[in-house]
Design a protein around this motif. Structure first.
Motif, PDB file in Angstrom:
ATOM      1  N   MET A 169       0.833  -1.200   0.000  1.00  0.00           N
ATOM      2  CA  MET A 169       0.000   0.000   0.000  1.00  0.00           C
ATOM      3  C   MET A 169       0.868   1.251   0.000  1.00  0.00           C
ATOM      4  SD  MET A 169      -2.168   1.729   3.007  1.00  0.00           S
ATOM      5  CE  MET A 169      -0.575   2.354   3.496  1.00  0.00           C
ATOM      6  N   MET A 170       0.461   2.249  -0.795  1.00  0.00           N
ATOM      7  CA  MET A 170       1.207   3.501  -0.845  1.00  0.00           C
ATOM      8  C   MET A 170       0.311   4.640  -0.361  1.00  0.00           C
ATOM      9  SD  MET A 170       3.302   3.388  -4.423  1.00  0.00           S
ATOM     10  CE  MET A 170       3.864   5.055  -4.110  1.00  0.00           C
ATOM     11  N   LEU A 171       0.889   5.533   0.471  1.00  0.00           N
ATOM     12  CA  LEU A 171       0.195   6.740   0.896  1.00  0.00           C
ATOM     13  C   LEU A 171       0.400   7.814  -0.166  1.00  0.00           C
ATOM     14  CD1 LEU A 171       1.127   6.797   4.688  1.00  0.00           C
ATOM     15  CD2 LEU A 171      -1.001   6.026   3.644  1.00  0.00           C
ATOM     16  N   LYS A 172      -0.708   8.335  -0.691  1.00  0.00           N
ATOM     17  CA  LYS A 172      -0.616   9.307  -1.775  1.00  0.00           C
ATOM     18  C   LYS A 172      -0.159  10.677  -1.281  1.00  0.00           C
ATOM     19  CE  LYS A 172      -4.882   8.289  -2.943  1.00  0.00           C
ATOM     20  NZ  LYS A 172      -6.185   8.345  -3.652  1.00  0.00           N
ATOM     21  N   LYS A 173      -0.545  11.039  -0.017  1.00  0.00           N
ATOM     22  CA  LYS A 173      -0.163  12.317   0.584  1.00  0.00           C
ATOM     23  C   LYS A 173       0.194  12.078   2.043  1.00  0.00           C
ATOM     24  CE  LYS A 173      -2.878  15.490  -2.301  1.00  0.00           C
ATOM     25  NZ  LYS A 173      -3.873  16.577  -2.296  1.00  0.00           N
ATOM     26  N   SER A 174       0.725  13.117   2.679  1.00  0.00           N
ATOM     27  CA  SER A 174       1.027  13.006   4.107  1.00  0.00           C
ATOM     28  C   SER A 174      -0.178  13.456   4.918  1.00  0.00           C
ATOM     29  CB  SER A 174       2.240  13.872   4.448  1.00  0.00           C
ATOM     30  OG  SER A 174       1.902  15.252   4.336  1.00  0.00           O
ATOM     31  N   LEU A 175      -0.172  13.106   6.214  1.00  0.00           N
ATOM     32  CA  LEU A 175      -1.241  13.561   7.101  1.00  0.00           C
ATOM     33  C   LEU A 175      -1.219  15.072   7.268  1.00  0.00           C
ATOM     34  CD1 LEU A 175      -1.389  10.832   9.882  1.00  0.00           C
ATOM     35  CD2 LEU A 175      -3.209  11.477   8.303  1.00  0.00           C
ATOM     36  N   LEU A 176      -0.055  15.678   7.080  1.00  0.00           N
ATOM     37  CA  LEU A 176       0.010  17.138   7.135  1.00  0.00           C
ATOM     38  C   LEU A 176      -0.804  17.748   6.003  1.00  0.00           C
ATOM     39  CD1 LEU A 176       1.153  19.718   8.343  1.00  0.00           C
ATOM     40  CD2 LEU A 176       3.186  19.439   6.883  1.00  0.00           C
ATOM     41  N   ASP A 177      -0.746  17.127   4.836  1.00  0.00           N
ATOM     42  CA  ASP A 177      -1.556  17.607   3.716  1.00  0.00           C
ATOM     43  C   ASP A 177      -3.049  17.500   4.040  1.00  0.00           C
ATOM     44  OD1 ASP A 177       0.648  18.172   2.073  1.00  0.00           O
ATOM     45  OD2 ASP A 177       0.787  16.068   1.447  1.00  0.00           O
ATOM     46  N   VAL A 178      -3.414  16.388   4.696  1.00  0.00           N
ATOM     47  CA  VAL A 178      -4.813  16.195   5.093  1.00  0.00           C
ATOM     48  C   VAL A 178      -5.228  17.270   6.085  1.00  0.00           C
ATOM     49  CG1 VAL A 178      -6.459  14.645   6.210  1.00  0.00           C
ATOM     50  CG2 VAL A 178      -4.704  13.717   4.684  1.00  0.00           C
ATOM     51  N   ALA A 179      -4.350  17.524   7.072  1.00  0.00           N
ATOM     52  CA  ALA A 179      -4.665  18.532   8.090  1.00  0.00           C
ATOM     53  C   ALA A 179      -4.833  19.910   7.468  1.00  0.00           C
ATOM     54  CB  ALA A 179      -3.560  18.557   9.141  1.00  0.00           C
ATOM     55  N   LEU A 180      -3.959  20.267   6.537  1.00  0.00           N
ATOM     56  CA  LEU A 180      -4.058  21.574   5.886  1.00  0.00           C
ATOM     57  C   LEU A 180      -5.344  21.691   5.081  1.00  0.00           C
ATOM     58  CD1 LEU A 180      -0.350  22.062   4.689  1.00  0.00           C
ATOM     59  CD2 LEU A 180      -1.542  23.328   6.499  1.00  0.00           C
ATOM     60  N   ALA A 181      -5.689  20.610   4.402  1.00  0.00           N
ATOM     61  CA  ALA A 181      -6.922  20.627   3.604  1.00  0.00           C
ATOM     62  C   ALA A 181      -8.146  20.806   4.499  1.00  0.00           C
ATOM     63  CB  ALA A 181      -7.034  19.343   2.794  1.00  0.00           C
ATOM     64  N   LEU A 182      -8.142  20.156   5.654  1.00  0.00           N
ATOM     65  CA  LEU A 182      -9.290  20.254   6.563  1.00  0.00           C
ATOM     66  C   LEU A 182      -9.402  21.646   7.174  1.00  0.00           C
ATOM     67  CD1 LEU A 182      -9.148  16.806   8.425  1.00  0.00           C
ATOM     68  CD2 LEU A 182     -10.674  17.497   6.573  1.00  0.00           C
ATOM     69  N   THR A 183      -8.257  22.257   7.471  1.00  0.00           N
ATOM     70  CA  THR A 183      -8.307  23.597   8.065  1.00  0.00           C
ATOM     71  C   THR A 183      -8.761  24.648   7.067  1.00  0.00           C
ATOM     72  OG1 THR A 183      -5.965  23.949   7.543  1.00  0.00           O
ATOM     73  CG2 THR A 183      -6.491  23.099   9.739  1.00  0.00           C
ATOM     74  N   LYS A 184      -8.616  24.349   5.773  1.00  0.00           N
ATOM     75  CA  LYS A 184      -9.035  25.305   4.740  1.00  0.00           C
ATOM     76  C   LYS A 184     -10.500  25.137   4.350  1.00  0.00           C
ATOM     77  CE  LYS A 184      -4.434  25.699   2.634  1.00  0.00           C
ATOM     78  NZ  LYS A 184      -3.624  25.408   1.429  1.00  0.00           N
ATOM     79  N   ALA A 185     -11.173  24.185   4.979  1.00  0.00           N
ATOM     80  CA  ALA A 185     -12.580  23.932   4.616  1.00  0.00           C
ATOM     81  C   ALA A 185     -13.423  25.162   4.895  1.00  0.00           C
ATOM     82  CB  ALA A 185     -13.108  22.734   5.395  1.00  0.00           C
ATOM     83  N   SER A 186     -14.186  25.564   3.911  1.00  0.00           N
ATOM     84  CA  SER A 186     -15.110  26.685   4.095  1.00  0.00           C
ATOM     85  C   SER A 186     -16.378  26.176   4.755  1.00  0.00           C
ATOM     86  CB  SER A 186     -15.452  27.314   2.740  1.00  0.00           C
ATOM     87  OG  SER A 186     -16.214  26.409   1.962  1.00  0.00           O
ATOM     88  N   SER A 187     -17.253  27.094   5.116  1.00  0.00           N
ATOM     89  CA  SER A 187     -18.513  26.695   5.741  1.00  0.00           C
ATOM     90  C   SER A 187     -19.355  25.854   4.793  1.00  0.00           C
ATOM     91  CB  SER A 187     -19.311  27.938   6.163  1.00  0.00           C
ATOM     92  OG  SER A 187     -19.562  28.767   5.044  1.00  0.00           O
ATOM     93  N   VAL A 188     -19.160  26.081   3.485  1.00  0.00           N
ATOM     94  CA  VAL A 188     -19.898  25.281   2.499  1.00  0.00           C
ATOM     95  C   VAL A 188     -19.316  23.877   2.415  1.00  0.00           C
ATOM     96  CG1 VAL A 188     -20.534  25.089   0.067  1.00  0.00           C
ATOM     97  CG2 VAL A 188     -20.528  27.330   1.181  1.00  0.00           C
ATOM     98  N   ASP A 189     -17.947  23.825   2.435  1.00  0.00           N
ATOM     99  CA  ASP A 189     -17.278  22.530   2.320  1.00  0.00           C
ATOM    100  C   ASP A 189     -17.375  21.704   3.590  1.00  0.00           C
ATOM    101  OD1 ASP A 189     -16.411  23.034  -0.254  1.00  0.00           O
ATOM    102  OD2 ASP A 189     -14.619  24.085   0.427  1.00  0.00           O
TER     103      ASP A 189
END
Length: 520
Positions: free
Chosen positions: A1-21
């Motif tokens: 199994m390969m990880l496509k991104k790091s958990l840091l990338d996941v964390a950054l994406a979640l913090t950028k979530a708008s109220s719509v997202d």
């Protein structure tokens, strides 16, 4: 199994979530960008079941399923722990998703499975829900380190908890709005919204209501007790842009002076003795809508200055708090006092009076509304007949005359009560009849006529000594008295019979010393 991104990338994406997202599908998308697997699902705990709220790679009907935790061993094991759980390849526990993977052909069991419990950071680690991961590759999750899964657990739990909090407040706000709106409409329907009356005074009032309702002006409704000032306020609100928002009622006459500020602006917990919980004031409850301040003339002077400040700035400061908040409230006030006289006497602030009376309205007393009393009586009769289970209830012609002649010091409210009592008495006497008729004896009102002695004594001895004016006054006196008695002391009917204007007739009668008094 390969990880496509790091958990840091996941964390950054979640913090950028708008109220719509900020929804659960967005969370799974971010996780899918990190971990490659055949299926991932988020299930929220609701009582003793897990409800799927977002999924990738599972059949659509999975969203409609409800997994009772006790009946699904793998889900039970995930829920009862606090750490991520990988199931062994040879685990004999049945998988709840067997046959549900979209990438699977046939009903073969899932080969790799793991679960992550999501715990609240606020409520004693209460279980919010679980994340489940499945793959047809039996070694798909072998290389995942436990510290990485724990990091994912923290990220996902924080995101879910925040999303649930947002949902709670949005649903609560929507629910509160719907409840307030429904209660508002129910109250308006129950109490009636139509202004009954065709008199000139009522036509003028209705036109003024339509005119001022479309604006945002403060309105001061003045009139005697019982004329229907609250009904006017409800009509202004219903014809305004705020019709779908709350109409909050506050009776200023019933406010204890020491609690008036709390009633208006609310208080925080512990703000004063007895404040065991926080409470919103009427201004906060009316935010976006209308606040009806009944009996505004009874408001203490100390409270008047605080009310004036809110009307000027729109800012409300809750008792016990330092921070102010802005409210968008339209104020409609009502009083049976002459506020100009109250201002002159120093009992009411002049600046507050001018702030409230941007558009003043006057509601005429019932005695000045011509035939409206009969229209209103019919309205109350219909209501009363339903309450008393009377098939048909009516007024006799003599009763109608009596109602017209009475001067109604208690106005519309008194009329309503008179009709209610009269209907009850009539029903008791005529219980065998299909049509119950209200007669004068059922109404606890009476009329009396009082005429001052004639300004001139018309007799044969003095007739020759009368001036033309005296003779005219004497004739007018006798004719008016005769017509009044003939028309049961009704000024309007008497004026019509004499082909004169009613107001002119009343002025002439007053000059001649004729008056009609009606009493209860």
């Amino acid at each position: 199994m390969m990880l496509k991104k790091s958990l840091l990338d996941v964390a950054l994406a979640l913090t950028k979530a708008s109220s719509v997202d900020h929804n659960f599908s967005y969370l799974l998308s971010c996780i899918n960008d990190w971990l490659e697997c055949d299926a991932v699902a988020l299930l929220l705990k609701q009582g003793d079941v897990l409800k799927p709220v977002a999924l990738h790679g599972l059949s659509d009907d999975t969203l409609g399923r409800r997994f009772k935790i006790a009946e699904h061993p793998r889900l039970f094991e995930i829920c009862r722990g606090s750490e991520p759980l990988k199931f062994a390849k040879d685990c004999g526990l049945p998988d709840p998703y067997d046959g549900l993977l979209q990438s699977q052909h046939g009903d073969f069991p899932v080969h790799a499975c793991m679960g992550v419990p999501l715990l609240s950071s606020k409520d004693n680690n209460e279980l919010l829900g679980v994340l489940t991961f499945d793959s047809l590759d039996e070694h798909a999750f072998d290389a995942l380190a436990m510290n990485e899964l724990n990091q994912l657990k923290q990220l996902a739990a924080g995101y879910v908890e925040h999303a649930l909090t947002l949902q709670h407040f949005m649903q609560h706000a929507q629910h509160s709005h719907q409840v307030a709106q429904q209660l508002n409409l129910e109250a308006l329907t129950r109490e009636g919204v139509e202004i009954i009356g065709n008199s000139q005074a009522m036509q003028t009032l209705k036109n003024d209501i339509q005119l001022v309702a479309a604006s945002e002006f403060s309105v001061l409704i003045q009139g005697d007790t019982g004329v229907g000032k609250e009904l006017v306020a409800r009509n202004i609100h219903l014809n305004s842009k705020r019709r779908d928002m709350p109409l909050i009622h506050l009776n200023c006459a019933s406010l204890p002076e020491n609690l008036a500020e709390s009633e208006f602006f609310g208080h925080s917990k512990g703000a004063f003795t007895g404040a065991h919980t926080a409470r919103q004031g009427k201004f906060q409850l009316a935010d976006g809508g209308t606040l009806f301040l009944d009996e505004i003339g009874e408001l203490p002077l100390a409270m008047q200055s605080k009310l004036l400040r809110v009307l000027q700035s729109g800012e409300v400061q809750t008792v016990g708090e330092d921070q102010s908040r802005y409210v968008d409230v339209r104020v409609i006030a009502a009083t049976n006092r002459d506020l100009k006289q109250e201002v002159a006497a120093g009992r009411f602030r002049a600046d507050l009076y001018h702030r409230l009376s941007v558009y003043p309205l006057h509601v005429a007393p019932l005695k000045e509304r011509d035939n409206d009393v009969i229209l209103l009586a019919g309205f109350f009769i219909e209501q009363t007949s339903k309450k008393l289970a009377i098939k048909q209830l009516k007024l006799s012609s003599d009763t109608q005359l009596l109602l017209r002649q009475y001067d109604w010091p208690g106005n519309v409210r008194e009329l309503e009560h008179v009709i209610s009592r009269a209907a009850l008495k009539a029903k008791q006497q005529q219980w065998q009849q299909s049509i119950v008729t209200i007669e004068p004896e059922h109404c606890d009102i009476a009329k009396t006529a009082v005429a001052a002695p004639s300004p001139v004594a018309v007799n044969e001895q003095k007739a020759t000594r009368l001036s033309l004016k005296e003779a005219t006054d004497a004739f007018s006196y006798q004719l008016i008295m005769q017509q009044l008695e003939l028309h049961n002391l009704n000024w309007a009917a008497t004026a019509r019979s004499l082909s004169v204007d009613r107001a002119n007739l009343v002025r002439l009668a007053k000059r001649l010393g004729i008056s009609v008094k009606k009493s209860v």
